[in-house]
Scaffold this motif. Structure first.
Motif, mmCIF file in Angstrom:
data_model
loop_
_atom_site.group_PDB
_atom_site.id
_atom_site.type_symbol
_atom_site.label_atom_id
_atom_site.label_comp_id
_atom_site.label_asym_id
_atom_site.label_seq_id
_atom_site.Cartn_x
_atom_site.Cartn_y
_atom_site.Cartn_z
ATOM 1 N N GLY A 22 -19.761 86.540 42.490
ATOM 2 C CA GLY A 22 -19.776 86.355 43.937
ATOM 3 C C GLY A 22 -20.627 85.144 44.285
ATOM 4 N N ALA A 23 -21.378 85.258 45.377
ATOM 5 C CA ALA A 23 -22.148 84.118 45.877
ATOM 6 C C ALA A 23 -23.153 83.613 44.837
ATOM 7 C CB ALA A 23 -22.857 84.531 47.166
ATOM 8 N N VAL A 24 -23.946 84.515 44.288
ATOM 9 C CA VAL A 24 -24.993 84.086 43.351
ATOM 10 C C VAL A 24 -24.369 83.571 42.046
ATOM 11 C CG1 VAL A 24 -26.937 84.867 41.942
ATOM 12 C CG2 VAL A 24 -26.723 85.665 44.293
ATOM 13 N N GLY A 25 -23.466 84.365 41.480
ATOM 14 C CA GLY A 25 -22.864 83.995 40.190
ATOM 15 C C GLY A 25 -22.203 82.621 40.240
ATOM 16 N N THR A 26 -21.409 82.371 41.271
ATOM 17 C CA THR A 26 -20.669 81.100 41.313
ATOM 18 C C THR A 26 -21.578 79.932 41.715
ATOM 19 O OG1 THR A 26 -19.925 81.519 43.582
ATOM 20 C CG2 THR A 26 -18.444 82.204 41.807
ATOM 21 N N ASP A 83 -15.301 90.565 37.687
ATOM 22 C CA ASP A 83 -15.409 90.876 39.119
ATOM 23 C C ASP A 83 -14.269 91.802 39.543
ATOM 24 O OD1 ASP A 83 -17.286 89.386 41.453
ATOM 25 O OD2 ASP A 83 -15.573 90.529 42.201
ATOM 26 N N VAL A 84 -14.506 92.537 40.603
ATOM 27 C CA VAL A 84 -13.473 93.446 41.117
ATOM 28 C C VAL A 84 -12.430 92.684 41.934
ATOM 29 C CG1 VAL A 84 -15.135 95.346 41.193
ATOM 30 C CG2 VAL A 84 -14.660 94.094 43.258
ATOM 31 N N PHE A 85 -12.720 91.413 42.250
ATOM 32 C CA PHE A 85 -11.712 90.548 42.877
ATOM 33 C C PHE A 85 -11.193 89.566 41.840
ATOM 34 C CE2 PHE A 85 -14.552 91.843 46.320
ATOM 35 C CZ PHE A 85 -13.625 92.431 47.168
ATOM 36 N N LYS A 118 -11.495 91.914 34.087
ATOM 37 C CA LYS A 118 -11.401 93.107 34.942
ATOM 38 C C LYS A 118 -12.707 93.895 34.904
ATOM 39 C CE LYS A 118 -6.580 93.966 35.342
ATOM 40 N NZ LYS A 118 -5.387 94.655 34.970
ATOM 41 N N ALA A 119 -13.120 94.346 36.073
ATOM 42 C CA ALA A 119 -14.429 94.993 36.201
ATOM 43 C C ALA A 119 -14.386 96.469 35.822
ATOM 44 C CB ALA A 119 -14.896 94.868 37.645
ATOM 45 N N ALA A 120 -15.524 96.974 35.332
ATOM 46 C CA ALA A 120 -15.738 98.418 35.260
ATOM 47 C C ALA A 120 -16.351 98.780 36.608
ATOM 48 C CB ALA A 120 -16.689 98.751 34.122
ATOM 49 N N GLY A 218 -30.225 91.553 37.900
ATOM 50 C CA GLY A 218 -30.570 90.835 39.128
ATOM 51 C C GLY A 218 -30.491 91.663 40.397
ATOM 52 N N ALA A 219 -30.051 92.900 40.287
ATOM 53 C CA ALA A 219 -29.970 93.780 41.461
ATOM 54 C C ALA A 219 -30.996 94.912 41.298
ATOM 55 C CB ALA A 219 -28.559 94.338 41.597
ATOM 56 N N PRO A 220 -31.254 95.664 42.375
ATOM 57 C CA PRO A 220 -32.265 96.715 42.260
ATOM 58 C C PRO A 220 -31.781 98.022 41.624
ATOM 59 C CG PRO A 220 -31.525 96.479 44.535
ATOM 60 C CD PRO A 220 -30.833 95.420 43.763
ATOM 61 N N ARG A 358 -31.657 80.227 52.184
ATOM 62 C CA ARG A 358 -30.300 80.326 51.655
ATOM 63 C C ARG A 358 -30.407 81.174 50.400
ATOM 64 N NH1 ARG A 358 -26.771 75.976 53.457
ATOM 65 N NH2 ARG A 358 -27.912 74.692 54.917
ATOM 66 N N ASP A 359 -29.917 82.385 50.522
ATOM 67 C CA ASP A 359 -30.103 83.371 49.470
ATOM 68 C C ASP A 359 -29.678 82.892 48.095
ATOM 69 O OD1 ASP A 359 -31.370 85.490 50.447
ATOM 70 O OD2 ASP A 359 -29.654 86.853 50.456
ATOM 71 N N SER A 360 -28.458 82.411 48.003
ATOM 72 C CA SER A 360 -27.925 82.105 46.680
ATOM 73 C C SER A 360 -28.505 80.805 46.133
ATOM 74 C CB SER A 360 -26.402 82.027 46.724
ATOM 75 O OG SER A 360 -25.910 83.249 47.227
ATOM 76 N N ILE A 361 -28.948 79.921 47.029
ATOM 77 C CA ILE A 361 -29.602 78.685 46.579
ATOM 78 C C ILE A 361 -30.932 79.042 45.915
ATOM 79 C CG2 ILE A 361 -30.759 76.579 47.455
ATOM 80 C CD1 ILE A 361 -27.665 76.363 47.378
#
Ligand SMILES: NC(=O)c1ccc[n+]([C@@H]2O[C@H](COP(=O)([O-])OP(=O)(O)OC[C@H]3O[C@@H](n4cnc5c(N)ncnc54)[C@H](O)[C@@H]3O)[C@@H](O)[C@H]2O)c1
Length: 437
Positions: A22-26, A83-85, A118-120, A218-220, A358-361
């Motif tokens: 998503g935003a951070v990964g890309t 990713d799920v998308f 494909k995501a789990a 990277g997530a809680p 800017r979060d992802s920056i």
């Protein structure tokens, strides 16, 4: 932990896998490519821009960190993810809207080639996401086996020497460690029985450890912060760590709070609120995911201020954290802090911080540093929780009998001393008595 006898050189290519594109990964992937092409500087990355002092202050030995420790070169990084998308990294980055079209165009060809596996995924754990690029499997154990196969295939196809995994996917609902997390046998049994305490992020962590791949969270989410996976990582000699990238508001908190404590200024309350409009914000609208984030954001002050040691100064703090999903802002979050402090004779004062960030920056260089340092740790023979990388996390994992260290400056000193220790250099205590003999 023993000092590494030697650190294996970073030969060959290093694969960086991110569950979540998503935003951070890309932003991370696009940024590394632009830096490699000398289109930009790696601002915010300690591994790329930071220096480290060695020896005495009079020695004048201050190499760049990347020249002091044998890190993988940016040119040797290969990216992949799930990713799920189904959007490739270019489409996903365009939708995330972090980087402008001009920058994205420069990396378009490169990003188009990174297609998510494909995501789990299971919507029970992230309520506000509806994706289609999802694996099928009878049990959670089957899904983990498929992830393991993905890792092996990716390694072979790209002729990689090593891999690291950094979780850049959504925040899952709040889970607490329970019985099925206590050891590997119970954990594997629970995966096979589709137990609700096994979240998708745990399947990625399990797959990574099983394949000897370091895992940073990277997530809680609870994810790898459970005895079963912690012990499994030690057994497989795999470095692990987390949780939750320390980027905007919490970064500021862990800069300011140590300052108040250093001056013995009291604190009555700290009210933090945020507006953000990216997909992360939408996911955090769900109370289950917000609860996971809230726990992660609340911890820092408590540990830094030590109210048990300073009850008169920090015994009665009102600490509140709010996150509001507000689409017009996209990834450009606004974080407000109102801080009620008090000084001499108890006289009150206020500090206001309005961080238009800017979060992802802020997050992208953290992903890069974690990938490089976790790979380094593995080549140095370090395994299990890498507490020396607490610098990067809002809610750092540490040994059971310890409390986490949140003060950014202590974390940085610990990180740099670990690098000195790893390379057989003298540690720096900042005593400096020898200059006055
Ligand atoms: N940006 C920051 O400053 C920051 C700071 C700390 C933590 N984080 C965390 O980093 C994570 C990523 O943030 P973002 O802004 O990129 O969010 P995002 O929503 O843009 O990207 C997350 C991606 O993960 C995907 N995803 C969700 N579950 C998945 C799964 N099981 N497998 C594979 N993919 C999955 C989603 O489809 C989405 O594309 C979030 O958990 C966020 O809370 C971000």
């Amino acid at each position: 932990m023993r000092r590494p006898v030697s650190v294996a050189p970073p030969k060959g290519k290093l694969g960086v896998l991110t569950p979540g594109m998503g935003a951070v990964g890309t932003t991370f992937m696009a940024g590394v490519e632009l830096v490699r092409r000398k289109e930009s500087l790696p601002v915010g990355s300690l591994t790329q821009m930071g220096t480290i002092r060695l020896g005495k202050r009079t020695d004048n030995r201050v190499p760049k960190i990347k020249e002091f420790v044998p890190l993988a070169k940016l040119d040797d990084l290969v990216f992949g993810g799930w990713d799920v998308f189904p959007d490739d990294a270019y489409e996903a980055a365009s939708k995330a809207g972090v980087l402008d079209a001009k920058d994205l165009a420069k990396a378009q060809k490169f990003l188009k080639n990174i297609k998510p596996m494909k995501a789990a995924f299971d919507q029970t754990y992230v309520k506000n996401l509806h994706g289609t690029n999802v694996k099928k499997g009878k049990t959670k154990f089957d899904l983990a086996e498929q992830l393991r196969q993905d890792i092996r295939d990716f390694k072979k196809k790209n002729k990689l020497d090593r891999l690291v995994m950094v979780w850049c996917a959504s925040t899952e609902v709040f889970l607490k460690a329970e019985d099925v997390h206590k050891d590997l046998a119970s954990f594997e049994k629970a995966m096979k029985a589709n137990h609700p305490a096994i979240a998708p992020s745990m399947l990625y962590a399990y797959a990574a450890i099983s394949e000897g791949v370091p895992f940073a969270n990277g997530a809680p989410n609870l994810t790898v912060d459970i005895p079963a996976l912690e012990n499994y990582a030690k057994e497989k000699r795999v470095p692990i760590g987390g949780k939750d990238f320390k980027t905007g508001q919490t970064l500021m908190k862990t800069v300011l709070a140590p300052g108040f404590k250093a001056r013995m200024l009291g604190l009555n309350g700290w009210f933090s609120t945020n507006i953000l409009g990216n997909r992360d914000g939408e996911v955090l609208e769900d109370p289950g995911s917000f609860k996971t984030k809230e726990e992660s954001k609340l911890g820092a002050l408590e540990y830094i201020l030590q109210p048990n040691l300073y009850p008169e100064l920090y015994g009665k703090i009102h600490h509140k954290v709010r996150i509001n999903y507000y689409p017009p802002r996209g990834d450009n979050k606004e974080g407000w802090d109102n801080i009620d402090i008090f000084g001499w004779l108890g006289y009150p004062m206020q500090i206001k911080v309005d961080f238009l960030c800017r979060d992802s920056i802020l997050a992208a260089p953290i992903v890069l540093d974690l990938a490089l340092f976790f790979d380094l740790a593995q080549r140095a023979g370090m395994r299990g929780i890498q507490e020396w990388l607490s610098f990067y996390f809002k809610s750092p994992m540490c040994a059971k009998e310890l409390y986490p260290e949140h003060d950014l400056f202590i974390q940085l000193m610990k990180l740099k001393n670990t690098l000195r220790w790893m390379m057989g250099e003298e540690l720096i205590t900042h005593l400096g008595a020898e200059y006055y003999d």
